[in-house]
Design a protein around this motif. Structure first.
Motif, PDB file in Angstrom:
ATOM      1  N   THR A  97       0.847  -1.199   0.000  1.00  0.00           N
ATOM      2  CA  THR A  97       0.000   0.000   0.000  1.00  0.00           C
ATOM      3  C   THR A  97       0.876   1.241   0.000  1.00  0.00           C
ATOM      4  O   THR A  97       2.021   1.220   0.442  1.00  0.00           O
ATOM      5  N   LYS A  98       0.312   2.336  -0.500  1.00  0.00           N
ATOM      6  CA  LYS A  98       0.997   3.622  -0.474  1.00  0.00           C
ATOM      7  C   LYS A  98       0.454   4.426   0.696  1.00  0.00           C
ATOM      8  O   LYS A  98      -0.754   4.490   0.903  1.00  0.00           O
ATOM      9  N   SER A  99       1.361   5.020   1.450  1.00  0.00           N
ATOM     10  CA  SER A  99       0.914   5.860   2.556  1.00  0.00           C
ATOM     11  C   SER A  99       0.267   7.129   2.007  1.00  0.00           C
ATOM     12  O   SER A  99       0.501   7.519   0.859  1.00  0.00           O
ATOM     13  N   ILE A 100      -0.523   7.754   2.838  1.00  0.00           N
ATOM     14  CA  ILE A 100      -1.178   9.000   2.436  1.00  0.00           C
ATOM     15  C   ILE A 100      -0.123  10.056   2.090  1.00  0.00           C
ATOM     16  O   ILE A 100      -0.263  10.805   1.121  1.00  0.00           O
ATOM     17  N   ILE A 147       1.199   9.449  -1.382  1.00  0.00           N
ATOM     18  CA  ILE A 147       0.241   9.843  -2.415  1.00  0.00           C
ATOM     19  C   ILE A 147       0.245  11.351  -2.609  1.00  0.00           C
ATOM     20  O   ILE A 147       0.298  11.854  -3.737  1.00  0.00           O
ATOM     21  N   ILE A 175      -7.457  12.187   1.562  1.00  0.00           N
ATOM     22  CA  ILE A 175      -6.483  11.979   0.487  1.00  0.00           C
ATOM     23  C   ILE A 175      -6.898  12.838  -0.710  1.00  0.00           C
ATOM     24  O   ILE A 175      -7.494  12.344  -1.670  1.00  0.00           O
ATOM     25  N   THR A 196      -7.224   5.532  -6.094  1.00  0.00           N
ATOM     26  CA  THR A 196      -6.265   6.060  -5.125  1.00  0.00           C
ATOM     27  C   THR A 196      -6.577   5.572  -3.725  1.00  0.00           C
ATOM     28  O   THR A 196      -5.674   5.200  -2.961  1.00  0.00           O
ATOM     29  N   ALA A 252      -4.214   3.095  -1.113  1.00  0.00           N
ATOM     30  CA  ALA A 252      -3.855   3.457   0.260  1.00  0.00           C
ATOM     31  C   ALA A 252      -4.336   2.430   1.275  1.00  0.00           C
ATOM     32  O   ALA A 252      -3.786   2.350   2.377  1.00  0.00           O
ATOM     33  N   SER A 253      -5.354   1.637   0.914  1.00  0.00           N
ATOM     34  CA  SER A 253      -5.968   0.761   1.915  1.00  0.00           C
ATOM     35  C   SER A 253      -5.761  -0.736   1.661  1.00  0.00           C
ATOM     36  O   SER A 253      -5.395  -1.468   2.577  1.00  0.00           O
ATOM     37  N   LEU A 272      -8.417   1.767   6.800  1.00  0.00           N
ATOM     38  CA  LEU A 272      -7.594   2.914   7.182  1.00  0.00           C
ATOM     39  C   LEU A 272      -7.871   3.385   8.609  1.00  0.00           C
ATOM     40  O   LEU A 272      -7.008   4.011   9.229  1.00  0.00           O
ATOM     41  N   GLU A 309      -4.301   3.585   9.792  1.00  0.00           N
ATOM     42  CA  GLU A 309      -3.929   5.002   9.917  1.00  0.00           C
ATOM     43  C   GLU A 309      -4.845   5.682  10.941  1.00  0.00           C
ATOM     44  O   GLU A 309      -5.563   6.637  10.626  1.00  0.00           O
TER      45      GLU A 309
END
Length: 511
Positions: free
Chosen positions: A36-39, A42, A114, A122, A126-127, A423, A427
């Motif tokens: 996953t990509k962190s916020i 992104i 985001i 997107t 992230a999730s 998330l 997060e």
């Protein structure tokens, strides 16, 4: 003193450098399909190809209304009433609105968290990870592109009919596709080319054009309600459920197409002046306004004429003609053309922003990531999208029904609803300008409602998407999976350079 300990002195830029080292050390994790990509990643990625921030909350509400009120209110209301739900179509709209409402809460939270282009794609990155993001993006490409081509073909039909009413018969060779005995569907190609040009000019210019057309079509809807309401006969609502509750459920799955559009608001997050506040307003505001209008039109329409007579391509105009109001019918027809135009505009806009996000990540060729120096728009992707839609609508017979678009959208809604729960766990401390209320109840209900509507779609829809996803998996494992690694490395190097520059700047200024 260890870094991160209370009282530790950390210079600006050091955190960037430290983060990049961690990213490089965890390269094996990034290779996984569930990475996953962190916020922060992104948001940082948007700085390399920044879009102009020109949209406010009113622009976003009207953007949502522009895509929601169109084919659904002017066509599907009558078709779904005649074939599936009868006067109970009002309940079908409420059922679909509930499914959308639950999903809209999840969309609003994630879009405010985001503020980047790409919408559900997107949020999925992230999730739930890389592969899940590609699957969602692939579904959105089908939804927006195929949907835009079908809408363009429908726009052509309305335009040709309007010319015919004015006594002008356009030649079939230039208004029909080759399979129907023509050369090219020129009106469809021309409207797509014009809207592509507007989108290249900028989101502000497109929003102005959308705003004008939205006010025209809302005025036409208001005119219909004003003219037809006094002629409602309650006996036309009997029987209220001629096809039973099953018909209401099937009708809800069909008219769900009418609500596709509020998710397009989230694709504009990156071009919003104040996304933390304006995106939730745009998503929820457009959905509430359109739900009220849909139910009102459905109630009046089925109350004015028997529901069985509404199975035609222009039920609203037909109802006014039945009442002898030909002038009002003509005005509503103009409103329908305006409505379909805005739907086409927003669908093409949404497609370009999803493609932009996927291109940034390397899912599709990154050479497409180019922001026009003057207009601040992704001109390459926009032009490519316009060309594809022109070809589909101008040369191929568009027989695709609303369910094909519905499948991709419902699937995206499910993913976003799951993503907001994920998330909340991964997060928990992230800034949430808008929080989905009772997320442990609302998000599962969104998945449940959308899953139920998916189950009501025809078998052919599942077969089509099975083929579409087979192609998508081939693209992912032969191109996207490997190319994203190169892009991630490039992004890490870019972040490293930025951190180094900030670090050097801090040392120079003595901070």
């Amino acid at each position: 003193m260890p870094q991160g300990a209370p009282g530790a002195q950390t210079r600006p830029g050091q955190l960037f450098w430290h983060g990049v080292i961690n990213v490089q050390q965890e390269g094996a994790v990034k290779m996984g399909i569930f990475h996953t990509k962190s916020i922060a990643e992104i948001i940082k990625g948007t700085e390399r190809h920044a879009l102009k921030k020109t949209l406010g909350s009113l622009d976003l509400v009207l953007l949502g209304i522009g895509c929601i009120i169109g084919t659904g209110i002017f066509v599907l209301t009558g078709v779904a009433a005649a074939k599936y739900a009868g006067p109970g179509i009002m309940l079908s709209f409420i059922l679909s609105a509930l499914a959308c409402g639950f999903a809209a809460m999840a969309y609003a939270e994630l879009a405010a968290m985001i503020p980047a282009a790409g919408s559900a794609y997107t949020f999925a990155y992230a999730s739930i990870g890389k592969l899940g993001a590609f699957i969602v993006g692939w579904a959105l490409i089908c939804e927006y592109t195929v949907g835009a081509a079908a809408v363009a073909a429908g726009w052509s039909g309305y335009a040709v009919g309007l010319f015919k009413t004015a006594g002008i018969d356009l030649p079939k060779a230039w208004t029909a596709v080759p399979a129907d005995g023509g050369i090219v569907n020129a009106p469809a190609v021309l409207i797509v080319a014009f809207l592509t040009y507007l989108l290249v000019l900028g989101s502000k210019e497109s929003a102005k054009f959308n705003k004008i057309l939205v006010f025209i079509k809302l005025a036409c809807v208001a005119l219909f309600l004003l003219l037809a309401s006094p002629h409602v006969e309650p006996m036309n609502w009997q029987p209220f459920l001629p096809f039973g509750l099953g018909g209401v459920a099937t009708g809800a799955a069909i008219v769900f197409f009418a609500y596709i559009g509020f998710d397009a608001v989230s694709t504009a997050a990156e071009e919003c002046k104040n996304p933390n506040r304006d995106i939730p307003i745009g998503i929820i505001g457009s959905l509430v306004a359109c739900t009220i209008l849909y139910i009102a039109v459905a109630a009046v329409l089925t109350g004015v004429v028997p529901y069985a007579s509404l199975n035609n391509s222009e039920p609203v105009a037909y109802a006014l003609r039945t009442l002898g109001m030909n002038f009002g019918s003509a005005l509503v027809a103009v409103g329908a053309i305006c409505g379909i135009t805005t739907v086409l505009l927003v669908m093409m806009y949404g497609q370009t922003r999803v493609a932009l996000a996927m291109s940034r990540d390397g899912m599709i060729p990154q050479s497409l990531v180019k922001i026009h120096p003057k207009y601040g728009t992704p001109d390459k992707i926009t032009i490519a999208t316009g060309i594809v839609v022109c070809i589909l609508s101008g040369l191929l017979p568009i027989n695709i029904i609303a369910e094909l678009c519905n499948m991709g959208t419902l699937f995206a809604f499910c993913v976003v609803s799951i993503g907001v729960m994920v998330l909340r766990k991964t997060e928990p401390d992230a800034l949430r300008p808008f929080r989905c209320p009772a997320v442990s109840i609302v998000a599962p209900l969104a998945v449940l409602f959308c899953g139920f509507l998916i189950s009501q779609l025809p078998t052919n829809t599942f077969l089509f998407f099975g083929c579409w996803y087979a192609i998508g998996m081939a693209v992912y494992f032969t191109y996207s999976r490997h190319n994203t690694l190169l892009v991630e490395k490039s992004n890490a190097e870019f972040t490293l350079r930025q951190g180094h520059l900030e670090n050097g700047s801090a040392e120079t200024t003595g901070l």
